[in-house]
Design an enzyme around this catalytic site. Sequence first.
Site, PDB file in Angstrom:
ATOM      1  N   ILE A 108       0.740  -0.960  -0.176  1.00  0.00           N
ATOM      2  CA  ILE A 108       0.028   0.436  -0.249  1.00  0.00           C
ATOM      3  C   ILE A 108       0.741   0.892  -0.504  1.00  0.00           C
ATOM      4  CG2 ILE A 108      -1.822   1.311   1.596  1.00  0.00           C
ATOM      5  CD1 ILE A 108      -2.918  -1.244   2.637  1.00  0.00           C
ATOM      6  N   CYS A 109       0.193   2.536  -0.523  1.00  0.00           N
ATOM      7  CA  CYS A 109       1.100   3.868  -0.970  1.00  0.00           C
ATOM      8  C   CYS A 109       0.614   4.188   0.114  1.00  0.00           C
ATOM      9  CB  CYS A 109       1.177   4.457  -2.428  1.00  0.00           C
ATOM     10  SG  CYS A 109       1.665   5.807  -2.507  1.00  0.00           S
TER      11      CYS A 109
END
Length: 303
Positions: A92-93
């Site tokens: 996840i960013c």
Amino acid sequence: MAEEKYNLKNPAVKRILQEVKEMQSNPSDDFMSLPLEENIFEWQFAIRGPSDTEFEGGIYHGRIQLPAEYPFKPPAFMLLTPNGRFETQTKICLSISNHHPEHWQPSWSVRTALVALIAFMPTNPDGALGSLDYTKEERRKLAIKSREAAPKFGTPERQKLMDEIHQDMLSTAPPVPQLTSPQSSDDNLHSREGETEGNTENDGAVAAIEEHQNPEPGLRIVEDVHAVHVNANAGPLRVSFTAGLTLSRQVPAVGPSEQQQRLEVRDRKNVDDRLFTWAAVGLTLAIAFLLMKKFMKASGYTS
């Protein structure tokens, strides 16, 4: 946990073992997380969907990978349970993840990162890497399905830990809100349009959102959430959206009839101003004439 397997003088190992003890001595109702027995740099976690959102009642599993330089470098997060907000088995960013090491602070921990992750659930994806933009109805169905069992992933040892975490979370989970009919669901969506939803175990995230939910008349909410800031100093954890919501003033729309009325009022005012000016000039000339006549009479110039 076989602590003898690790170099206790290593800063990362010392920090991780400290966080494990803190997590066990001070558990949270909103998440649960433990490292693998075979590798303390690999953590399994499960978070509850924030209340008053389409994720409410959901139990979402994931994994955390801590770098060898932890806590001086950020962890990597991955969701394993389908949720409609983040892709599964994809890093996840977020501003708390290894995609943005410039935002990470060594004072943060696995606990604070999980608190921030919960706060991110109902925010606008804004096209971030690993984000999804499912409808609320789709996310609600996934939240209900997430309670059935932990996802299948990894080694038997990892799966066993995931199943144990799931059962523990499920035993204390609140009931899932009932699905509404399509018509009432649409009504709810319209009635909540413009709202920013989010809730975590800390009042900080809630306060940061709620202060923008009822702006003064003439202001509108603009959603642009990119980062969550977490204060992990001594005392209660605080999460706030510092760049998430802005307010802009709206100029009320003016219809043609109202514009015409304003033009008429302005024209009447201009006419009245001109009449007043000419009346003042005329009065001044009359007074000057009378004064001149009186002066001439006093001087003997009149017959």
